[in-house]
Write an enzyme that holds these catalytic residues in place. Sequence first.
Site, PDB file in Angstrom:
ATOM      1  N   ASP A   9     -45.807  39.466 -15.460  1.00 30.01           N
ATOM      2  CA  ASP A   9     -45.811  40.739 -15.927  1.00 30.01           C
ATOM      3  C   ASP A   9     -45.056  40.790 -17.463  1.00 30.01           C
ATOM      4  OD1 ASP A   9     -45.659  43.807 -16.148  1.00 30.01           O
ATOM      5  OD2 ASP A   9     -43.634  43.745 -15.363  1.00 30.01           O
ATOM      6  N   ASP A  11     -43.298  43.614 -19.308  1.00 22.22           N
ATOM      7  CA  ASP A  11     -41.997  44.596 -19.651  1.00 22.22           C
ATOM      8  C   ASP A  11     -40.913  44.196 -18.423  1.00 22.22           C
ATOM      9  OD1 ASP A  11     -42.789  46.448 -21.763  1.00 22.22           O
ATOM     10  OD2 ASP A  11     -44.569  46.771 -20.449  1.00 22.22           O
TER      11      ASP A  11
END
Length: 215
Positions: A9, A11
Amino acid sequence: MQSKAVLFDMDGVIVNSERYWVETEQEEILPSAVEGTPDASETTGMNFREIYDYLEERNEMTASKDEFVASYEEAARDIYGEQVALQEGFEELLADLREDGRTLALVSSSPHDWIDRVLDRFDLREAFDRVISAEEIDGKSKPEPDVYEYAAEQVGVGPEDCVAVEDSTNGVQSAKAAGMRAVGYRNQSDEELDLSAADAVAASPAELREILLGE
């Protein structure tokens, strides 16, 4: 069994953007768009366009969807262009995973133009075999499995041979629902999200490295 592909991922995992997003959402975006005080942690990991729909089903909205989206776009320019920092030791981690024969992908709910800001700013454009945004698919964003099922197809590795690194409850649930293993990453933001569904949890870059390279 060692994973063949590691899916990161963006963020809160690659860059420390969650702390800035939480602050911006709680202090600026949500108060100007929603009646009352919704819990921003419920929507962490979701695509920002879908956040409006989620909130609208549960709250009285005081801004249009176009206004809401524009506020996120404006915030993203500042957060990714000026504020975020790369996770400590992340480039070295990618290099070691690559040397270990892993396929590497970035899988994010953020749109490609936000991802591009991070890739260009930190010179990561050649670091991943595939960069995937949820905007590529006609499906639901995290916590639904759609984006991770699509990611497995794109990297050519079965979900059972993938491990996803996620910092949010929604992200971990998405990866697990897609049939992958998940590593929860606590990114030292002010949010204490539930990562109990993950197969392992790292509380620091060093622990994340140990988990991924020691599979």
